[in-house]
Enzyme design. Sequence first.
Site, PDB file in Angstrom:
ATOM      1  N   LYS A  22       0.779  -1.077   0.157  1.00 32.44           N
ATOM      2  CA  LYS A  22      -0.203   0.005   0.089  1.00 32.44           C
ATOM      3  C   LYS A  22       0.847   1.250  -0.084  1.00 32.44           C
ATOM      4  O   LYS A  22       0.690   2.090  -0.906  1.00 32.44           O
ATOM      5  CB  LYS A  22      -0.927   0.155   1.289  1.00 32.44           C
ATOM      6  CG  LYS A  22      -1.981   0.913   1.235  1.00 32.44           C
ATOM      7  CD  LYS A  22      -2.967   0.700   2.388  1.00 32.44           C
ATOM      8  CE  LYS A  22      -3.470  -0.494   2.668  1.00 32.44           C
ATOM      9  NZ  LYS A  22      -4.250  -0.646   3.667  1.00 32.44           N
ATOM     10  N   ARG A  91      -2.725   3.345   8.770  1.00 35.71           N
ATOM     11  CA  ARG A  91      -3.290   2.465   7.730  1.00 35.71           C
ATOM     12  C   ARG A  91      -2.110   1.416   7.602  1.00 35.71           C
ATOM     13  O   ARG A  91      -0.863   1.291   7.549  1.00 35.71           O
ATOM     14  CB  ARG A  91      -3.468   2.938   6.349  1.00 35.71           C
ATOM     15  CG  ARG A  91      -4.198   4.071   6.059  1.00 35.71           C
ATOM     16  CD  ARG A  91      -4.201   4.563   4.740  1.00 35.71           C
ATOM     17  NE  ARG A  91      -5.089   3.544   3.754  1.00 35.71           N
ATOM     18  CZ  ARG A  91      -5.191   3.706   2.524  1.00 35.71           C
ATOM     19  NH1 ARG A  91      -4.404   4.960   1.853  1.00 35.71           N
ATOM     20  NH2 ARG A  91      -5.771   3.048   1.762  1.00 35.71           N
ATOM     21  N   GLY A 100      -8.313  -6.522   4.285  1.00 36.48           N
ATOM     22  CA  GLY A 100      -9.155  -6.664   5.460  1.00 36.48           C
ATOM     23  C   GLY A 100      -8.687  -7.280   6.362  1.00 36.48           C
ATOM     24  O   GLY A 100      -9.392  -7.312   7.593  1.00 36.48           O
ATOM     25  N   MET A 102      -5.757  -6.791   8.106  1.00 39.68           N
ATOM     26  CA  MET A 102      -5.283  -6.176   9.573  1.00 39.68           C
ATOM     27  C   MET A 102      -5.875  -4.835   9.716  1.00 39.68           C
ATOM     28  O   MET A 102      -7.107  -4.569   9.112  1.00 39.68           O
ATOM     29  CB  MET A 102      -3.707  -5.718   9.025  1.00 39.68           C
ATOM     30  CG  MET A 102      -3.012  -7.008   9.137  1.00 39.68           C
ATOM     31  SD  MET A 102      -1.262  -6.630   8.819  1.00 39.68           S
ATOM     32  CE  MET A 102      -1.340  -6.125   7.202  1.00 39.68           C
ATOM     33  N   ARG A 335      -3.340  -1.006  -6.451  1.00 37.84           N
ATOM     34  CA  ARG A 335      -2.650  -2.242  -6.572  1.00 37.84           C
ATOM     35  C   ARG A 335      -2.823  -2.922  -7.667  1.00 37.84           C
ATOM     36  O   ARG A 335      -3.974  -2.768  -8.359  1.00 37.84           O
ATOM     37  CB  ARG A 335      -2.621  -3.003  -5.305  1.00 37.84           C
ATOM     38  CG  ARG A 335      -4.217  -3.565  -5.078  1.00 37.84           C
ATOM     39  CD  ARG A 335      -4.250  -4.407  -3.859  1.00 37.84           C
ATOM     40  NE  ARG A 335      -5.736  -4.759  -3.765  1.00 37.84           N
ATOM     41  CZ  ARG A 335      -6.382  -4.625  -2.669  1.00 37.84           C
ATOM     42  NH1 ARG A 335      -5.780  -4.585  -1.387  1.00 37.84           N
ATOM     43  NH2 ARG A 335      -7.563  -4.878  -2.572  1.00 37.84           N
ATOM     44  N   HIS A 451     -16.195  -7.311   0.551  1.00 38.93           N
ATOM     45  CA  HIS A 451     -15.243  -8.130   1.327  1.00 38.93           C
ATOM     46  C   HIS A 451     -15.489  -9.782   0.672  1.00 38.93           C
ATOM     47  O   HIS A 451     -14.377 -10.328   0.558  1.00 38.93           O
ATOM     48  CB  HIS A 451     -15.520  -7.937   2.716  1.00 38.93           C
ATOM     49  CG  HIS A 451     -14.581  -9.227   3.609  1.00 38.93           C
ATOM     50  ND1 HIS A 451     -15.099 -10.288   3.900  1.00 38.93           N
ATOM     51  CD2 HIS A 451     -13.306  -8.912   3.878  1.00 38.93           C
ATOM     52  CE1 HIS A 451     -14.133 -10.806   4.350  1.00 38.93           C
ATOM     53  NE2 HIS A 451     -13.186  -9.943   4.828  1.00 38.93           N
ATOM     54  N   ARG A 626       7.036 -49.863 -13.652  1.00 36.52           N
ATOM     55  CA  ARG A 626       7.717 -50.192 -12.322  1.00 36.52           C
ATOM     56  C   ARG A 626       7.006 -51.524 -11.891  1.00 36.52           C
ATOM     57  O   ARG A 626       6.231 -51.910 -12.071  1.00 36.52           O
ATOM     58  CB  ARG A 626       7.106 -49.160 -11.303  1.00 36.52           C
ATOM     59  CG  ARG A 626       7.360 -49.531  -9.775  1.00 36.52           C
ATOM     60  CD  ARG A 626       7.291 -48.609  -8.890  1.00 36.52           C
ATOM     61  NE  ARG A 626       5.677 -48.581  -8.378  1.00 36.52           N
ATOM     62  CZ  ARG A 626       5.088 -47.855  -7.380  1.00 36.52           C
ATOM     63  NH1 ARG A 626       5.776 -46.899  -6.955  1.00 36.52           N
ATOM     64  NH2 ARG A 626       4.002 -48.191  -7.147  1.00 36.52           N
ATOM     65  N   SER A 778      14.266 -42.090 -11.358  1.00 37.57           N
ATOM     66  CA  SER A 778      13.068 -41.408 -11.331  1.00 37.57           C
ATOM     67  C   SER A 778      12.837 -41.167  -9.634  1.00 37.57           C
ATOM     68  O   SER A 778      12.808 -42.063  -8.853  1.00 37.57           O
ATOM     69  CB  SER A 778      11.847 -42.081 -11.863  1.00 37.57           C
ATOM     70  OG  SER A 778      10.597 -41.612 -11.555  1.00 37.57           O
ATOM     71  N   THR A 781       9.021 -39.160  -5.074  1.00 44.36           N
ATOM     72  CA  THR A 781       9.104 -38.091  -4.276  1.00 44.36           C
ATOM     73  C   THR A 781       8.028 -38.334  -2.834  1.00 44.36           C
ATOM     74  O   THR A 781       8.311 -37.759  -1.831  1.00 44.36           O
ATOM     75  CB  THR A 781       8.863 -36.692  -4.755  1.00 44.36           C
ATOM     76  OG1 THR A 781       7.564 -36.783  -5.410  1.00 44.36           O
ATOM     77  CG2 THR A 781       9.968 -36.116  -5.339  1.00 44.36           C
ATOM     78  N   CYS A 846       8.541 -39.048 -10.579  1.00 44.71           N
ATOM     79  CA  CYS A 846       7.098 -39.468 -10.588  1.00 44.71           C
ATOM     80  C   CYS A 846       6.127 -39.500  -9.282  1.00 44.71           C
ATOM     81  O   CYS A 846       4.940 -40.010  -9.323  1.00 44.71           O
ATOM     82  CB  CYS A 846       7.338 -40.884 -11.070  1.00 44.71           C
ATOM     83  SG  CYS A 846       8.041 -42.022  -9.834  1.00 44.71           S
ATOM     84  N   TYR A 866      12.041 -34.479 -16.920  1.00 47.25           N
ATOM     85  CA  TYR A 866      10.643 -34.680 -16.867  1.00 47.25           C
ATOM     86  C   TYR A 866      10.116 -34.650 -15.486  1.00 47.25           C
ATOM     87  O   TYR A 866      10.582 -34.970 -14.635  1.00 47.25           O
ATOM     88  CB  TYR A 866      10.225 -35.715 -17.973  1.00 47.25           C
ATOM     89  CG  TYR A 866      10.327 -37.121 -17.266  1.00 47.25           C
ATOM     90  CD1 TYR A 866       9.571 -37.742 -16.391  1.00 47.25           C
ATOM     91  CD2 TYR A 866      11.573 -37.718 -17.504  1.00 47.25           C
ATOM     92  CE1 TYR A 866       9.579 -38.730 -15.758  1.00 47.25           C
ATOM     93  CE2 TYR A 866      11.771 -39.238 -16.980  1.00 47.25           C
ATOM     94  CZ  TYR A 866      10.817 -39.606 -16.145  1.00 47.25           C
ATOM     95  OH  TYR A 866      10.902 -40.942 -15.806  1.00 47.25           O
TER      96      TYR A 866
END
Length: 895
Positions: A22, A91, A100, A102, A335, A451, A626, A778, A781, A846, A866
């Site tokens: 702001k 402000r 809105g 804070m 903004r 709002h 797999r 591969s 994860t 993967c 990939y």
Amino acid sequence: MVRYVYDFTEGGRDLADLLGGKGANLAEMTRLGLPVPLGFIVSTEACRAFLATGTEPGGMSEEISRRLSAVEADAGRRLGQPDHPLLVSVRSGARFSMPGMMETVLDIGLNDDSVLGLAKASGNERFAWDSYRRLVQMFGSTVMGVEGALFDRIMTGLKELRGAPDDLHLDAADLAELVEAYKQLIHEETGDHFPQSPAEQLRRAILAVFRSWNGERARLYRRREHIPDDLGTAVTVQRMVYGNLGADSGSGVAFTRDPATGRPGLYGDYLPNAQGEDVVAGIRNTVPLAELERFAPDAHHQLRDHMVTLERHYRDLCDIEFTIERGKLWMLQTRVGKRTAEAAFTIAAELADEGVITREEGLTRVSGGGLARLMFPRFDTSTIDEPLANGIPASPGAAVGAVVFDSAEAVRRAAAGEKVILVREETTPDDLPGMVAAQAVLTSRGGKTSHAAVVARGMGKVCVCGAEQLAVDTASRRFTTGDGTIVEQGTVISVDGSAGAVYAGAVPMTDSAVMRYLETGERPPGVVDTVARALELADGLRRLEVRANADTPADAVRARRFGAQGIGLCRTEHMFLGERRKLVEEMILARDDGARTRALDALLPLQQQDFVGILEAMDGLPVTIRLLDPPLHEFLPDRTELAVRIAATEARGEKPNPRDVELLDAIRRMHEENPMLGLRGVRLGLVVPGLVAMQVRAIAQAVVERTRAGGAPQAEIMVPLVGDVTELRLVRQEVEQVLAEVSDESGVPVHCPVGTMIELPRAALTAGLIAEEAEFFSFGTNDLTQTTWGFSRDDVEAAFFSAYLDKGVFAASPFETIDREGVGRLVEIAVAEGRATRPGLKIGVCGEHGGDPDSVHFFHASGLDYVSCSPFRVPAARLEAGRAACSEATTSDTR
Ligand code: ADP
Ligand code: MG
Ligand code: MG
């Protein structure tokens, strides 16, 4: 010496970290020569220092006094000067906009004396008392901690007493009475008095804004939006301008384009004779921006010009707050505006078409998260009855749920698994938890900039607002429609945020137009076309390939339509389920090689046909298969059920089925305390004779079959859960042997690269060795995250993840967004050491992180070849991979 305070003339939007969005944008508008009331900004650094130590950083208050003197000199009067007071606003404003969330306090500088001075100097007594009652209320709630609703109750009571439909019908004497009642309320609630000293008001308001950074609402919002907790807020102190000076004054909000659809044209709401938030609070009905011309033609003209200036300058949709004081326009905020996913695609395409931004820049302004939202279904309009009500289409999408009337009820029911629609007259920041929990938000008041609308759009939540025919009765938990239909809490309704309509019951849904495009290529102009263009651009730019995780021909076909360039993970476990389970049981129960071989031989042709189907669907593209991963007992019957069955049979004095007894025995033998860390993955292949050979033979024979049919099968064999290179070497020898046998038998040479998953920390840390045997890596994860953190997903997510998110241990769940510091570091090590051994080693991911926008950027930066994810996430991954390539260095927003 550290500086804590900056003039509007000193900053600019590049200083948003220090000045908050702001403040920085007010400075930017000042530099552009737009009419901005004079002021200064206390930096986020000061806020951080204050929050860390609990005391004002040294020198801050002196700096503030100095800057205030300059504002006073410019105005020719002092803060709170009794005969003609200067008033200021205090402000909040952080680096990222948190609308809105804070606090802001207006009209600082008024007290029992200066209110009389203001009345005299302005010639408007009502205005002076209106400003004072606003100050006492805002100060009382924000700074002194009195519950805001208590003030509202007093105000409502007085309005009822006077028969006043809204605040405009209260006169100066009424407002003076309110001030007294408010002051008394503050005293009752806090034992403290509303401070009369303007300097004290200013100082306490600034510190309260600092503290509001850690308010509950603000924290919740940050968690949801993944905004770090340690940024702090800046504080802007600014001379007040008055929209509540009469009919030629007012305040408003506006957008340079439609934030719901992205269509060009100025949009906004204006409220005559109003101050601050009145326009978005729904206290009275607003007028559309176009009608401002009637009230203040010059100001209207100027506003249009300034909006054009701002959009050109920011090269993006801007949203604006302004106030008109006796016909003169003042700009109070701008903004780059929040927008729906549809608007984001439309605006980016249009600005690029207009030559305002480059195509690549346009791509950075849309997101995979937005694309995913556009793929959601919509209501099937052909089956829809007359709506219950119409309102403003504030945030698109379709939602069905039970009506609830307050935030707590929404949270309670949602936690119990119910889908709910939050219905309010208007929302306030206190409704945030309920909005998060609800499928949609419906309000009877407020416009596109209310709002409810702003927050819902930011969350990608369906919202219809300003449905004025609805009479919402929160106390008796029901609403009444225009034709008198009463809808009670718990009734199911459907809300169409794209059309602004509300329907009774659950309206059936249809696919989105974007989804239809992805499925069929049908490409009408409008948002679908802009999405298609963005995807094409991303495909041309991206370095990462995108594959899909798919186990069936049907999934493979869909993935291919969605743009997948192969299958990165084809799981084989479902091929062991259903009727084939019997064969798996026999394999497990086999007492000798002969029995085992018979079971495996029976499984082989079935597996082979599965692979033929998938290789056909993905013909010409790689398919990474797999080998069996889960523990074998997952394929056996439930232990308790079986035990009960046997016991029941015995109780009847009969002899239990010997096979059941054998099975139960096997289940007991194979029971594992931690199956995730047990006999699974490559370990199975090494201890269950013939299992690997059977699977590989099925793959190889499928390749032969497809080759003979004229196809171009590209099967890749992936070994799961390897922790040591020797495991891989042993399995690989077996694989190579079977491939050679099948090649010999068939006369069709079968070459399948053999690679491994990297899903254990030990694999990542010894990737240099493993790469000697692996033709590709591969990253799995999901397991890598589980084993790196040492927790099992199924056990921890419900148990303590929300606490960890609350306490800030995680910014996001590490199962959704890759944990860059920990798991990510293992990825980087494995990539570097794997490629050091085997230059050009093909590496992918993967785990489901492959479809998470933020994680895609990380995998791009880590040099992977990939990502692979579920078919539905393929389009978003393509888009994000393109964005990653064109914003290489920047941390782009992926929401
Ligand atoms: P938020 O971040 O919640 O939008 P703001 O700081 O923008 O809070 O202020 C709340 C309202 O008060 C806005 O409508 C704003 O335009 C208005 N306002 C803030 N400062 C002034 C001022 N100096 N003069 C007049 N109105 C102001
Ligand atoms: Mg504002
Ligand atoms: Mg795994």
